[in-house]
Motif scaffolding. Structure first.
Motif, PDB file in Angstrom:
ATOM      1  N   ASP A   8       8.565 -16.800 -23.887  1.00 52.82           N
ATOM      2  CA  ASP A   8       7.876 -15.728 -22.844  1.00 52.82           C
ATOM      3  C   ASP A   8       7.161 -16.698 -21.903  1.00 52.82           C
ATOM      4  O   ASP A   8       7.568 -18.196 -21.715  1.00 52.82           O
ATOM      5  CB  ASP A   8       6.629 -15.295 -23.493  1.00 52.82           C
ATOM      6  CG  ASP A   8       5.598 -16.281 -23.968  1.00 52.82           C
ATOM      7  OD1 ASP A   8       5.929 -17.497 -24.197  1.00 52.82           O
ATOM      8  OD2 ASP A   8       4.371 -15.856 -24.006  1.00 52.82           O
ATOM      9  N   GLY A   9       6.751 -15.979 -20.700  1.00 52.95           N
ATOM     10  CA  GLY A   9       6.023 -16.516 -19.769  1.00 52.95           C
ATOM     11  C   GLY A   9       6.602 -17.296 -18.458  1.00 52.95           C
ATOM     12  O   GLY A   9       6.138 -18.309 -17.803  1.00 52.95           O
ATOM     13  N   ILE A  17      15.105 -20.307 -19.619  1.00 53.79           N
ATOM     14  CA  ILE A  17      16.160 -21.192 -19.671  1.00 53.79           C
ATOM     15  C   ILE A  17      17.070 -21.496 -18.567  1.00 53.79           C
ATOM     16  O   ILE A  17      17.593 -20.258 -18.105  1.00 53.79           O
ATOM     17  CB  ILE A  17      16.924 -20.857 -21.111  1.00 53.79           C
ATOM     18  CG1 ILE A  17      16.150 -20.614 -22.372  1.00 53.79           C
ATOM     19  CG2 ILE A  17      18.186 -21.758 -21.249  1.00 53.79           C
ATOM     20  CD1 ILE A  17      16.930 -20.046 -23.389  1.00 53.79           C
ATOM     21  N   GLN A  18      17.250 -22.514 -17.931  1.00 49.54           N
ATOM     22  CA  GLN A  18      18.422 -22.777 -16.891  1.00 49.54           C
ATOM     23  C   GLN A  18      19.389 -23.839 -17.213  1.00 49.54           C
ATOM     24  O   GLN A  18      19.062 -25.020 -17.665  1.00 49.54           O
ATOM     25  CB  GLN A  18      17.312 -23.452 -16.073  1.00 49.54           C
ATOM     26  CG  GLN A  18      17.697 -23.145 -14.507  1.00 49.54           C
ATOM     27  CD  GLN A  18      16.672 -23.476 -13.609  1.00 49.54           C
ATOM     28  OE1 GLN A  18      17.023 -24.061 -12.288  1.00 49.54           O
ATOM     29  NE2 GLN A  18      15.364 -23.243 -13.766  1.00 49.54           N
ATOM     30  N   ASP A  34       7.443 -11.090 -21.033  1.00 52.11           N
ATOM     31  CA  ASP A  34       6.248 -11.388 -20.483  1.00 52.11           C
ATOM     32  C   ASP A  34       6.549 -12.199 -19.142  1.00 52.11           C
ATOM     33  O   ASP A  34       6.051 -13.384 -19.178  1.00 52.11           O
ATOM     34  CB  ASP A  34       5.174 -11.888 -21.241  1.00 52.11           C
ATOM     35  CG  ASP A  34       3.878 -11.976 -20.537  1.00 52.11           C
ATOM     36  OD1 ASP A  34       3.697 -11.130 -19.272  1.00 52.11           O
ATOM     37  OD2 ASP A  34       3.089 -12.473 -20.739  1.00 52.11           O
ATOM     38  N   GLY A  35       7.613 -12.220 -18.571  1.00 53.48           N
ATOM     39  CA  GLY A  35       7.948 -13.155 -17.507  1.00 53.48           C
ATOM     40  C   GLY A  35       8.163 -12.581 -16.147  1.00 53.48           C
ATOM     41  O   GLY A  35       8.606 -11.227 -15.805  1.00 53.48           O
ATOM     42  N   ALA A  36       7.867 -13.278 -15.038  1.00 49.25           N
ATOM     43  CA  ALA A  36       8.182 -12.916 -13.706  1.00 49.25           C
ATOM     44  C   ALA A  36       9.164 -13.329 -13.053  1.00 49.25           C
ATOM     45  O   ALA A  36       9.801 -12.688 -11.950  1.00 49.25           O
ATOM     46  CB  ALA A  36       6.835 -13.364 -12.902  1.00 49.25           C
ATOM     47  N   ASP A  37       9.867 -14.273 -13.516  1.00 49.59           N
ATOM     48  CA  ASP A  37      11.125 -15.174 -12.768  1.00 49.59           C
ATOM     49  C   ASP A  37      12.469 -14.699 -13.859  1.00 49.59           C
ATOM     50  O   ASP A  37      11.986 -14.273 -15.134  1.00 49.59           O
ATOM     51  CB  ASP A  37      11.087 -16.054 -12.539  1.00 49.59           C
ATOM     52  CG  ASP A  37      12.122 -16.659 -11.566  1.00 49.59           C
ATOM     53  OD1 ASP A  37      13.101 -15.817 -11.411  1.00 49.59           O
ATOM     54  OD2 ASP A  37      12.097 -17.739 -11.128  1.00 49.59           O
ATOM     55  N   GLY A  38      13.461 -15.317 -13.875  1.00 46.54           N
ATOM     56  CA  GLY A  38      14.485 -15.313 -14.775  1.00 46.54           C
ATOM     57  C   GLY A  38      14.416 -15.845 -16.120  1.00 46.54           C
ATOM     58  O   GLY A  38      13.717 -16.692 -16.138  1.00 46.54           O
ATOM     59  N   ALA A  39      14.930 -14.860 -17.022  1.00 45.88           N
ATOM     60  CA  ALA A  39      14.846 -15.625 -18.473  1.00 45.88           C
ATOM     61  C   ALA A  39      15.919 -16.544 -18.782  1.00 45.88           C
ATOM     62  O   ALA A  39      15.718 -17.606 -19.493  1.00 45.88           O
ATOM     63  CB  ALA A  39      14.897 -14.307 -19.404  1.00 45.88           C
ATOM     64  N   VAL A  40      16.987 -16.266 -18.133  1.00 42.40           N
ATOM     65  CA  VAL A  40      18.333 -17.103 -18.544  1.00 42.40           C
ATOM     66  C   VAL A  40      19.141 -17.285 -17.030  1.00 42.40           C
ATOM     67  O   VAL A  40      19.533 -16.258 -16.682  1.00 42.40           O
ATOM     68  CB  VAL A  40      18.918 -16.712 -19.741  1.00 42.40           C
ATOM     69  CG1 VAL A  40      20.387 -17.765 -20.015  1.00 42.40           C
ATOM     70  CG2 VAL A  40      18.413 -16.487 -21.007  1.00 42.40           C
ATOM     71  N   ASP A  41      19.123 -18.567 -16.629  1.00 36.06           N
ATOM     72  CA  ASP A  41      20.016 -18.961 -15.675  1.00 36.06           C
ATOM     73  C   ASP A  41      21.128 -19.437 -16.060  1.00 36.06           C
ATOM     74  O   ASP A  41      20.981 -20.877 -16.642  1.00 36.06           O
ATOM     75  CB  ASP A  41      19.140 -19.472 -14.467  1.00 36.06           C
ATOM     76  CG  ASP A  41      18.221 -18.573 -13.811  1.00 36.06           C
ATOM     77  OD1 ASP A  41      18.033 -17.346 -13.917  1.00 36.06           O
ATOM     78  OD2 ASP A  41      17.483 -19.148 -13.179  1.00 36.06           O
ATOM     79  N   ILE A  42      22.357 -19.079 -15.599  1.00 40.47           N
ATOM     80  CA  ILE A  42      23.447 -19.826 -16.034  1.00 40.47           C
ATOM     81  C   ILE A  42      24.291 -20.067 -14.734  1.00 40.47           C
ATOM     82  O   ILE A  42      24.724 -19.048 -14.361  1.00 40.47           O
ATOM     83  CB  ILE A  42      24.410 -19.009 -17.222  1.00 40.47           C
ATOM     84  CG1 ILE A  42      23.856 -18.790 -18.484  1.00 40.47           C
ATOM     85  CG2 ILE A  42      25.874 -19.874 -17.367  1.00 40.47           C
ATOM     86  CD1 ILE A  42      24.418 -17.611 -19.131  1.00 40.47           C
ATOM     87  N   LEU A  64      20.590 -14.652 -14.584  1.00 46.02           N
ATOM     88  CA  LEU A  64      21.453 -15.030 -13.393  1.00 46.02           C
ATOM     89  C   LEU A  64      22.709 -15.580 -13.771  1.00 46.02           C
ATOM     90  O   LEU A  64      22.616 -16.602 -14.532  1.00 46.02           O
ATOM     91  CB  LEU A  64      20.712 -15.864 -12.378  1.00 46.02           C
ATOM     92  CG  LEU A  64      21.327 -16.641 -11.194  1.00 46.02           C
ATOM     93  CD1 LEU A  64      21.415 -15.459 -10.204  1.00 46.02           C
ATOM     94  CD2 LEU A  64      20.445 -17.776 -10.614  1.00 46.02           C
ATOM     95  N   LEU A  65      23.640 -14.948 -13.412  1.00 45.93           N
ATOM     96  CA  LEU A  65      25.036 -15.792 -13.718  1.00 45.93           C
ATOM     97  C   LEU A  65      25.839 -16.311 -12.699  1.00 45.93           C
ATOM     98  O   LEU A  65      26.446 -15.218 -11.870  1.00 45.93           O
ATOM     99  CB  LEU A  65      26.036 -14.520 -14.619  1.00 45.93           C
ATOM    100  CG  LEU A  65      25.274 -13.962 -15.683  1.00 45.93           C
ATOM    101  CD1 LEU A  65      26.102 -12.809 -16.252  1.00 45.93           C
ATOM    102  CD2 LEU A  65      24.803 -14.984 -16.832  1.00 45.93           C
ATOM    103  N   GLY A  66      25.701 -17.636 -12.414  1.00 46.07           N
ATOM    104  CA  GLY A  66      26.486 -18.036 -11.300  1.00 46.07           C
ATOM    105  C   GLY A  66      25.353 -17.707  -9.935  1.00 46.07           C
ATOM    106  O   GLY A  66      24.469 -16.845 -10.232  1.00 46.07           O
ATOM    107  N   HIS A  67      25.553 -18.313  -9.011  1.00 48.25           N
ATOM    108  CA  HIS A  67      24.671 -17.924  -7.768  1.00 48.25           C
ATOM    109  C   HIS A  67      25.253 -18.299  -6.521  1.00 48.25           C
ATOM    110  O   HIS A  67      24.789 -17.774  -5.391  1.00 48.25           O
ATOM    111  CB  HIS A  67      23.587 -18.566  -8.060  1.00 48.25           C
ATOM    112  CG  HIS A  67      23.420 -20.184  -7.627  1.00 48.25           C
ATOM    113  ND1 HIS A  67      23.865 -21.159  -8.366  1.00 48.25           N
ATOM    114  CD2 HIS A  67      22.977 -20.896  -6.610  1.00 48.25           C
ATOM    115  CE1 HIS A  67      23.934 -22.364  -7.974  1.00 48.25           C
ATOM    116  NE2 HIS A  67      23.313 -22.245  -6.992  1.00 48.25           N
TER     117      HIS A  67
END
Length: 78
Positions: A8-9, A17-18, A34-42, A64-67
């Protein structure tokens, strides 16, 4: 393997997780909340990443999958 965790958080500046250029990762049976930004960025050339049987709730952004199409794996300094 990242498994069976309550996570969380995430804030506007911090993702839970980035991944940058990661290979063979399994994210399974976690509870993201309970988060304001991404939970998992791959991103940045990460491959063979499985995200399975997780629960995402009370979260602003999830995955976020790729960017960027021009942004592959990270390499050494120029």
């Amino acid at each position: 393997m990242i498994r069976n965790l309550p996570i969380d958080g995430a804030t506007d500046l911090l993702t839970n997780i980035q991944m940058f250029s990661c290979h063979i990762i399994w994210i399974d049976h976690n509870d993201f909340f309970d988060g304001a930004d991404g939970a998992v960025d791959i991103k940045r050339g990460s491959e063979f990443v499985t995200v399975s049987w997780n629960r995402f709730h009370d979260h602003d952004k999830t995955l976020l999958l790729g960017h960027d199409d021009d942004n592959g794996p990270m390499t050494g300094a120029a």
